[in-house]
Scaffold this motif. Structure first.
Motif, PDB file in Angstrom:
ATOM      1  N   ASN A  14       0.810  -1.231   0.000  1.00  0.00           N
ATOM      2  CA  ASN A  14       0.000   0.000   0.000  1.00  0.00           C
ATOM      3  C   ASN A  14       0.841   1.278   0.000  1.00  0.00           C
ATOM      4  O   ASN A  14       0.442   2.303   0.564  1.00  0.00           O
ATOM      5  N   GLN A  15       1.995   1.198  -0.668  1.00  0.00           N
ATOM      6  CA  GLN A  15       2.807   2.402  -0.869  1.00  0.00           C
ATOM      7  C   GLN A  15       3.114   2.498  -2.364  1.00  0.00           C
ATOM      8  O   GLN A  15       3.455   1.482  -2.976  1.00  0.00           O
ATOM      9  N   SER A  16       3.029   3.697  -2.910  1.00  0.00           N
ATOM     10  CA  SER A  16       3.328   3.806  -4.350  1.00  0.00           C
ATOM     11  C   SER A  16       4.789   4.146  -4.620  1.00  0.00           C
ATOM     12  O   SER A  16       5.370   3.674  -5.599  1.00  0.00           O
ATOM     13  N   ALA A  17       5.409   4.967  -3.758  1.00  0.00           N
ATOM     14  CA  ALA A  17       6.727   5.524  -4.101  1.00  0.00           C
ATOM     15  C   ALA A  17       7.792   4.455  -4.373  1.00  0.00           C
ATOM     16  O   ALA A  17       8.501   4.534  -5.387  1.00  0.00           O
ATOM     17  N   PRO A  18       7.943   3.413  -3.514  1.00  0.00           N
ATOM     18  CA  PRO A  18       9.023   2.446  -3.780  1.00  0.00           C
ATOM     19  C   PRO A  18       8.846   1.728  -5.124  1.00  0.00           C
ATOM     20  O   PRO A  18       9.816   1.505  -5.848  1.00  0.00           O
ATOM     21  N   THR A  19       7.607   1.386  -5.467  1.00  0.00           N
ATOM     22  CA  THR A  19       7.355   0.716  -6.741  1.00  0.00           C
ATOM     23  C   THR A  19       7.593   1.676  -7.906  1.00  0.00           C
ATOM     24  O   THR A  19       8.195   1.314  -8.923  1.00  0.00           O
ATOM     25  N   LEU A  20       7.160   2.926  -7.749  1.00  0.00           N
ATOM     26  CA  LEU A  20       7.336   3.890  -8.843  1.00  0.00           C
ATOM     27  C   LEU A  20       8.806   4.183  -9.097  1.00  0.00           C
ATOM     28  O   LEU A  20       9.217   4.358 -10.248  1.00  0.00           O
ATOM     29  N   ARG A  21       9.615   4.183  -8.026  1.00  0.00           N
ATOM     30  CA  ARG A  21      11.056   4.426  -8.240  1.00  0.00           C
ATOM     31  C   ARG A  21      11.644   3.326  -9.115  1.00  0.00           C
ATOM     32  O   ARG A  21      12.446   3.572 -10.001  1.00  0.00           O
ATOM     33  N   VAL A  22      11.221   2.088  -8.852  1.00  0.00           N
ATOM     34  CA  VAL A  22      11.737   0.963  -9.651  1.00  0.00           C
ATOM     35  C   VAL A  22      11.234   1.080 -11.093  1.00  0.00           C
ATOM     36  O   VAL A  22      11.996   0.960 -12.054  1.00  0.00           O
ATOM     37  N   LEU A  23       9.941   1.357 -11.253  1.00  0.00           N
ATOM     38  CA  LEU A  23       9.390   1.470 -12.616  1.00  0.00           C
ATOM     39  C   LEU A  23      10.075   2.595 -13.382  1.00  0.00           C
ATOM     40  O   LEU A  23      10.365   2.455 -14.571  1.00  0.00           O
ATOM     41  N   ASP A  24      10.346   3.707 -12.702  1.00  0.00           N
ATOM     42  CA  ASP A  24      11.014   4.823 -13.384  1.00  0.00           C
ATOM     43  C   ASP A  24      12.398   4.395 -13.856  1.00  0.00           C
ATOM     44  O   ASP A  24      12.829   4.749 -14.948  1.00  0.00           O
ATOM     45  N   ASN A  25      13.085   3.609 -13.040  1.00  0.00           N
ATOM     46  CA  ASN A  25      14.409   3.122 -13.462  1.00  0.00           C
ATOM     47  C   ASN A  25      14.299   2.222 -14.682  1.00  0.00           C
ATOM     48  O   ASN A  25      15.152   2.244 -15.566  1.00  0.00           O
ATOM     49  N   LEU A  26      13.244   1.399 -14.726  1.00  0.00           N
ATOM     50  CA  LEU A  26      13.098   0.469 -15.852  1.00  0.00           C
ATOM     51  C   LEU A  26      12.786   1.219 -17.136  1.00  0.00           C
ATOM     52  O   LEU A  26      13.172   0.790 -18.217  1.00  0.00           O
ATOM     53  N   ASN A  27      12.066   2.315 -17.003  1.00  0.00           N
ATOM     54  CA  ASN A  27      11.699   3.053 -18.225  1.00  0.00           C
ATOM     55  C   ASN A  27      12.753   4.068 -18.607  1.00  0.00           C
ATOM     56  O   ASN A  27      12.532   4.962 -19.340  1.00  0.00           O
TER      57      ASN A  27
END
Ligand code: FAD
Length: 278
Positions: free
Chosen positions: A265-278
């Motif tokens: 239930n946190q967005s920031a840690p997942t978004l940091r990873v997704l941003d790195n992938l993109n």
């Protein structure tokens, strides 16, 4: 990597039990929905302990327009309660499920009428035909109760043969464990897509506790580095993001069909990873 893998990304939530938690989840859902996930999923407390909250959370999360799959576990439940829940979900427009055995806390009731997840998958197919897309759990490092890796593979195969459409793995930090598992499953003639479950690293104590409970291995070099950071949360965050991003890249480069994030239930840690992938 600039395009999404064939099965894209999916994000898992747990049903909050406070007003503050529910309010926060709305923001997390919207931030993650913007990344166009293939689906969201919502966990379920074994024995039906979160049944109403899971149902309500699925409704709330689906308002984003993203397909949302409730988790459903059979341990400690009887067939009639499971049947009612399946029909309630179907009537509510839900068409995906994550089917699990679950774990009953010790001392909490009997095992129930269905003993293993393969029996639950069979039951769902018997009751509702092909209505639901069914995901099941997979354990690249073997389920902690399995007598052997081979037996766990056979038990995984039972779930696939019972009619699961996809599998989502327990989280792991060693890409080779995933590739080995997929190779062994394919050698059994099973072509069910196996999506790696990804746990972002944000807090060493919680991660260690979780991993002990579910049997996920934290490699020594990761453990030692996290321990060395102590309370330095910026360093933990930077290191954790790098480790998990590299793992995701390796998995996708090696043919993983998608990634399922345990968001807690946190967005920031997942978004940091997704941003790195993109
Ligand atoms: P099973 O596939 O039934 O396997 C359980 C054990 O029994 C394994 O050791 C297996 O080898 C053995 N086994 C399986 N079938 C047979 C058989 N026919 N005969 C003999 N032995 C057999 N837990 C929750 O409570 N709520 C959740 O929402 C939840 N979501 C999860 C989501 C994912 C993606 C994952 C990976 C796990 C999740 N869990 C959840 C945890 C899960 O419930 C536990 O790991 C549980 O111990 C096993 O569930 P399973 O569905 O994998 O069980």
């Amino acid at each position: 990597m600039s395009t999404q893998p064939p099965l894209g990304f999916s994000f898992e939530f747990f049903p909050p039990n406070t007003d503050a938690g529910r309010e926060k989840l709305g923001g997390v859902r919207d931030a993650l929905a913007a990344r166009k996930p293939r689906f969201f999923s919502v966990t379920y407390g074994a024995g039906g302990s979160t049944q109403a909250r899971t149902f309500d959370t699925v409704r709330t999360v689906r308002r984003s327009g993203v397909t949302t799959a409730p988790h459903l576990s059979c341990v400690g439940s009887d067939k009639s309660a499971l049947r009612d829940l399946l029909h309630a979900y179907r009537e509510d427009g839900v068409d995906s499920l994550v089917a699990l055995r679950g774990d009953l806390p010790s001392g909490m009731g009997g095992a129930g009428e269905l003993r293993y997840a393969n029996e639950l998958v069979e039951f769902i197919r018997d009751e509702t035909g092909d209505h639901f897309e069914i995901a099941v759990a997979a354990y690249p490092e073997a389920h902690p109760q399995a007598p052997s890796f081979e037996r766990d593979l056979e038990n995984f195969a039972r779930k696939a043969r019972a009619g699961a459409n996809i599998a989502i793995t327990q989280y792991f930090f060693t890409a080779e464990a995933y590739f080995h598992f997929v190779e062994r499953v394919r050698a059994m003639g099973i072509d069910t897509p196996i999506v790696p479950g990804i746990m972002p690293i944000t807090n060493y104590t919680k991660l260690a506790r979780f991993s002990d409970a579910c049997g996920a291995d934290i490699p020594r070099w990761i453990r030692k580095q996290l321990e060395a950071y102590g309370d330095d949360s910026d360093s933990i965050q930077a290191f954790g993001t790098e480790v998990v991003s590299n793992l995701c890249r390796r998995l996708l480069d090696g043919g993983a069909p998608g990634l399922h994030f345990y968001t807690l239930n946190q967005s920031a840690p997942t978004l940091r990873v997704l941003d790195n992938l993109n």
